[in-house]
Motif scaffolding. Structure first.
Motif, PDB file in Angstrom:
ATOM      1  N   GLY A 103      -8.064  25.371 -10.825  1.00 32.44           N
ATOM      2  CA  GLY A 103      -6.979  24.376 -10.796  1.00 32.44           C
ATOM      3  C   GLY A 103      -6.397  24.275  -9.396  1.00 32.44           C
ATOM      4  N   ARG A 141       4.959  24.217  -0.565  1.00 34.81           N
ATOM      5  CA  ARG A 141       5.475  24.712  -1.840  1.00 34.81           C
ATOM      6  C   ARG A 141       4.347  25.000  -2.824  1.00 34.81           C
ATOM      7  NH1 ARG A 141       6.738  24.207  -6.844  1.00 34.81           N
ATOM      8  NH2 ARG A 141       5.479  22.328  -7.077  1.00 34.81           N
ATOM      9  N   ASN A 142       3.449  24.035  -2.961  1.00 32.93           N
ATOM     10  CA  ASN A 142       2.327  24.215  -3.882  1.00 32.93           C
ATOM     11  C   ASN A 142       1.359  25.283  -3.389  1.00 32.93           C
ATOM     12  OD1 ASN A 142       2.047  22.826  -6.390  1.00 32.93           O
ATOM     13  ND2 ASN A 142       2.271  20.918  -5.251  1.00 32.93           N
ATOM     14  N   GLU A 147      -3.427   8.839   1.325  1.00 32.96           N
ATOM     15  CA  GLU A 147      -3.022   7.521   0.812  1.00 32.96           C
ATOM     16  C   GLU A 147      -1.555   7.228   1.123  1.00 32.96           C
ATOM     17  OE1 GLU A 147      -5.057   5.153  -0.288  1.00 32.96           O
ATOM     18  OE2 GLU A 147      -6.568   6.637   0.235  1.00 32.96           O
ATOM     19  N   ARG A 148      -0.717   8.271   0.951  1.00 33.84           N
ATOM     20  CA  ARG A 148       0.716   8.089   1.219  1.00 33.84           C
ATOM     21  C   ARG A 148       0.969   7.770   2.693  1.00 33.84           C
ATOM     22  NH1 ARG A 148       1.963  12.212  -1.830  1.00 33.84           N
ATOM     23  NH2 ARG A 148       2.272  13.642  -0.106  1.00 33.84           N
ATOM     24  N   LEU A 165       0.470  32.924  -7.688  1.00 35.90           N
ATOM     25  CA  LEU A 165      -0.082  32.948  -9.049  1.00 35.90           C
ATOM     26  C   LEU A 165      -1.441  33.659  -9.066  1.00 35.90           C
ATOM     27  CD1 LEU A 165       0.805  31.798 -11.830  1.00 35.90           C
ATOM     28  CD2 LEU A 165      -0.699  29.890 -11.399  1.00 35.90           C
ATOM     29  N   GLN A 212      -0.291  24.275 -11.435  1.00 34.84           N
ATOM     30  CA  GLN A 212      -1.438  24.875 -10.733  1.00 34.84           C
ATOM     31  C   GLN A 212      -2.713  24.838 -11.588  1.00 34.84           C
ATOM     32  OE1 GLN A 212      -0.985  25.600  -7.598  1.00 34.84           O
ATOM     33  NE2 GLN A 212       1.153  24.999  -7.947  1.00 34.84           N
ATOM     34  N   GLY A 245      -0.186   4.311   3.578  1.00 40.45           N
ATOM     35  CA  GLY A 245       0.775   3.339   3.053  1.00 40.45           C
ATOM     36  C   GLY A 245       1.981   3.210   3.966  1.00 40.45           C
ATOM     37  N   LEU A 246       2.457   4.358   4.462  1.00 45.93           N
ATOM     38  CA  LEU A 246       3.631   4.335   5.348  1.00 45.93           C
ATOM     39  C   LEU A 246       3.301   3.657   6.670  1.00 45.93           C
ATOM     40  CD1 LEU A 246       5.125   7.889   4.685  1.00 45.93           C
ATOM     41  CD2 LEU A 246       6.044   5.706   3.943  1.00 45.93           C
ATOM     42  N   MET A 250       0.811  -1.227   0.000  1.00 49.71           N
ATOM     43  CA  MET A 250       0.000   0.000   0.000  1.00 49.71           C
ATOM     44  C   MET A 250       0.841   1.273   0.000  1.00 49.71           C
ATOM     45  SD  MET A 250      -3.053  -1.210   2.452  1.00 49.71           S
ATOM     46  CE  MET A 250      -3.319  -2.963   2.501  1.00 49.71           C
ATOM     47  N   ARG A 252      -9.291  29.937 -14.363  1.00 51.61           N
ATOM     48  CA  ARG A 252      -8.605  28.681 -14.688  1.00 51.61           C
ATOM     49  C   ARG A 252      -7.636  28.257 -13.569  1.00 51.61           C
ATOM     50  NH1 ARG A 252      -5.498  27.548 -20.388  1.00 51.61           N
ATOM     51  NH2 ARG A 252      -4.125  25.911 -19.658  1.00 51.61           N
ATOM     52  N   TYR A 253      -6.831  29.219 -13.106  1.00 51.55           N
ATOM     53  CA  TYR A 253      -5.836  28.851 -12.092  1.00 51.55           C
ATOM     54  C   TYR A 253      -6.429  28.796 -10.686  1.00 51.55           C
ATOM     55  CZ  TYR A 253      -2.444  28.787 -15.722  1.00 51.55           C
ATOM     56  OH  TYR A 253      -1.767  28.426 -16.856  1.00 51.55           O
ATOM     57  N   ASN A 261       2.893  28.627  -4.181  1.00 62.05           N
ATOM     58  CA  ASN A 261       2.851  28.763  -5.643  1.00 62.05           C
ATOM     59  C   ASN A 261       1.449  29.196  -6.092  1.00 62.05           C
ATOM     60  OD1 ASN A 261       4.145  26.575  -8.276  1.00 62.05           O
ATOM     61  ND2 ASN A 261       3.122  28.534  -8.400  1.00 62.05           N
ATOM     62  N   SER A 262       0.446  28.518  -5.587  1.00 55.64           N
ATOM     63  CA  SER A 262      -0.940  28.827  -5.957  1.00 55.64           C
ATOM     64  C   SER A 262      -1.325  30.237  -5.494  1.00 55.64           C
ATOM     65  CB  SER A 262      -1.876  27.790  -5.333  1.00 55.64           C
ATOM     66  OG  SER A 262      -3.197  28.080  -5.657  1.00 55.64           O
TER      67      SER A 262
END
Lengths: 132, 289
Positions: B255, B213-214, B269-270, B221, A72, B273-274, A35, B251-252, B217-218
Motif C-alpha cells: 500500500g 506526512r504520509n 497533475e496539481r 507503520l 497507508q 494545473g497551478l 486543469m 499489505r502496508y 506515516n508509512s
C-alpha cells in the motif's frame, strides 16, 4: 485597393497586434481553472457527530484509523461504504453489541466471492452494501 | 329561416376562429422566440432552452440559424459542455456568414476544452482556415496553447501562448517563459522512481514526491511491523512471523509504495494545473479589447 486605404488598414493591423488581445477577459477566466486539480479530502461528517461518550470514543478510533492506518493501505475493501465506515455507522445506530456483531458480519462478507448479490457503484466499481 | 341563420352563424364563427388561430400561431412563434431571447438576457437558461425547443418543434426549420447558436450559449452557461459543443456545431452548419462561422468554431472549441476533450478541440482548430485575420489568428493561438497544454505538448503550448500575446507585452512574454521553465522541474518528478524508493525504504517515495506526512506515516507503520516481526521471531518462531505478521507487513508495504506512485502522479497533475492557471493569469493581465 487604394494607397490611402492600404495605409489605414496596415496601421490598424499593426496597432491591433501591438496593443489588443483577441481573447476577452471572461474568455480567459472561463478556462483558468480547467486543469487545476483540487485535493480531495474525505470529511466523514457522520463520524463527527456523537450523541454520547461511547460514540465519541468509537468515532475517535475510526478517525485515527482512517488517518494513520487505512491511508497507508491499498484499495482492499470490496464494499462501499467501506467496512470501517459501516462498522461505525452500525455501532451508532444499533449500539455496541448489535453494532459490533453487524460489523463482524460485514467483515466475513468482505471477500468478493458473491458479487451477484450486490449492485455495483458505477463510479468506484465497488459493491454497494448500505446499512439498513 | 332560423335554421339557415343558425347554420350561417356557425359557419362564420368557424371561419373566423380558424383564421384567428392561424394568425395567432404565427405571432406566437415569433413572440416565443423573442421571449426565449429575453430569458437568456435575464440568465434563465433552463427556461430559455425549453422555449427554444418549442420554437424548433413548431418552427419546422425556421429560426435554426439563431436558435442553435442561442441554445449552445444556454448549455454553455449551464456548464453542459457536451450539449453546448453539439449545438454550436449545428449552428456552424446552419450559418452562412464566414466570420460568425469562425466565432462558432472557437465557441465549440471552448466547450470541448471545458469538457476536457483536448483531442477533439485540436481537430476543431485544424478545421480553421490558414489565412485568418490578426484578431482570429491570435484567438486561435490562445486556444491552441490550452489544447497543447492539455495534451502534454508543452513546447508547442509555450509557442502558442507567446503568440497569443500582442507584441507590446514583452514583460508578460518573459513571465510566461519563466513559468514554463518551472514546468521543467515538475516534469522531472518520476512516479516510477517514487514507487521504487518506497519499495526499498518505506516512506521515501512519498518524501521524494514532497509529502512528508504520509512518508513518515508509512515509515513508522512499516517499522512497527518490522519490530513486531523480529520480536515474534525471537519469542516464538519464524513460522509464527510468516503466519501472523508477514501478511500485514506485506499489505502496508505494498500500500505504501503504490501510494507513493499515486502521490507523485497527483503532485505532478496539481503542479501542472497551478502552472497552467498562472499562465492564464498572466494572459488575463494583458491589455484586452
Amino acid at each position: 485597393m487604394g494607397k490611402k486605404t492600404f495605409i489605414i488598414l496596415a496601421f490598424q493591423i499593426s496597432l491591433f497586434n501591438f496593443f489588443v488581445t483577441a481573447q476577452s477577459l471572461p474568455e480567459v477566466k472561463a478556462h483558468q481553472k480547467l486543469m487545476v486539480e483540487e485535493e480531495e479530502k474525505e470529511e466523514y461528517e457522520f463520524a463527527r457527530e456523537s450523541k454520547n461518550e461511547v460514540e465519541m470514543v468509537f468515532s475517535g478510533l475510526f478517525l485515527g484509523y482512517k488517518k494513520f492506518i487505512s491511508s497507508q493501505d491499498g484499495n482492499t475493501c470490496v464494499f462501499t461504504p467501506s467496512c470501517s465506515e459501516y462498522a461505525l455507522m452500525s455501532i451508532k445506530k444499533h449500539g455496541i453489541i448489535l453494532g459490533t456483531a453487524n460489523a463482524f458480519d460485514r467483515l466475513t462478507r468482505c471477500n468478493g466471492l458473491s458479487p451477484e448479490k450486490y449492485r455495483k457503484d458505477p463510479e468506484s466499481t465497488l459493491m454497494i452494501d448500505k446499512l439498513e | 329561416m332560423n335554421i339557415v341563420k343558425e347554420k350561417l352563424s356557425v359557419f362564420f364563427i368557424l371561419i373566423f376562429s380558424l383564421l384567428g388561430a392561424t394568425k395567432g400561431h404565427t405571432q406566437d412563434l415569433h413572440q416565443t422566440f423573442a421571449f426565449a431571447n429575453e430569458l437568456i438576457e435575464s440568465e434563465q437558461y433552463e427556461r430559455a432552452l425549453l422555449t427554444f425547443h418549442r420554437v424548433l418543434f413548431f418552427g419546422k426549420g425556421s429560426y435554426q440559424e439563431e436558435i442553435f447558436h442561442q441554445m449552445g450559449t444556454c448549455y454553455y452557461e449551464l456548464q453542459d459542455f457536451e450539449n453546448a459543443a453539439r449545438y454550436y456545431d449545428l449552428a456552424y452548419f446552419a450559418e452562412k456568414n464566414d466570420s460568425i462561422k469562425i466565432e462558432l468554431t472557437f465557441k465549440k472549441t471552448s466547450s470541448l476544452l471545458l469538457n476536457k476533450d483536448y483531442g477533439y478541440a485540436q481537430i476543431e482548430l485544424f478545421n480553421l482556415p490558414d489565412n485568418l485575420n490578426p484578431y482570429f489568428s491570435q484567438k486561435r493561438n490562445f486556444y491552441e496553447g490550452i489544447t497543447y497544454f492539455g495534451l502534454g505538448n508543452f513546447t508547442e503550448s509555450e509557442k502558442k501562448f507567446l503568440r497569443a500575446l500582442p507584441s507590446g507585452n514583452a514583460e508578460e512574454k518573459e513571465e510566461i517563459k519563466q513559468i514554463f521553465k518551472n514546468l521543467e522541474k515538475v516534469e522531472k518528478i518520476s512516479p516510477k522512481k517514487a514507487r521504487i524508493l518506497s519499495m526499498f525504504i518505506p516512506g521515501l517515495g512519498q518524501v521524494y514526491a514532497g509529502d512528508w506526512r504520509n512518508g513518515l506515516n508509512s515509515f513508522l507503520l512499516n517499522a512497527g511491523f518490522a519490530v513486531l516481526a523480529v520480536q515474534t521471531a525471537f519469542q516464538y518462531s519464524i513460522w509464527d512471523v510468516a503466519i501472523s505478521i508477514l501478511p500485514w507487513y506485506q499489505r502496508y508495504h505494498m500500500g505504501g509504495y503504490m501510494g507513493a506512485e499515486r502521490i507523485a502522479y497527483e503532485k505532478i497533475e496539481r503542479e501542472k494545473g497551478l502552472i497552467y492557471s498562472e499562465i492564464l493569469e498572466v494572459i488575463s493581465e494583458t491589455k484586452t479589447d
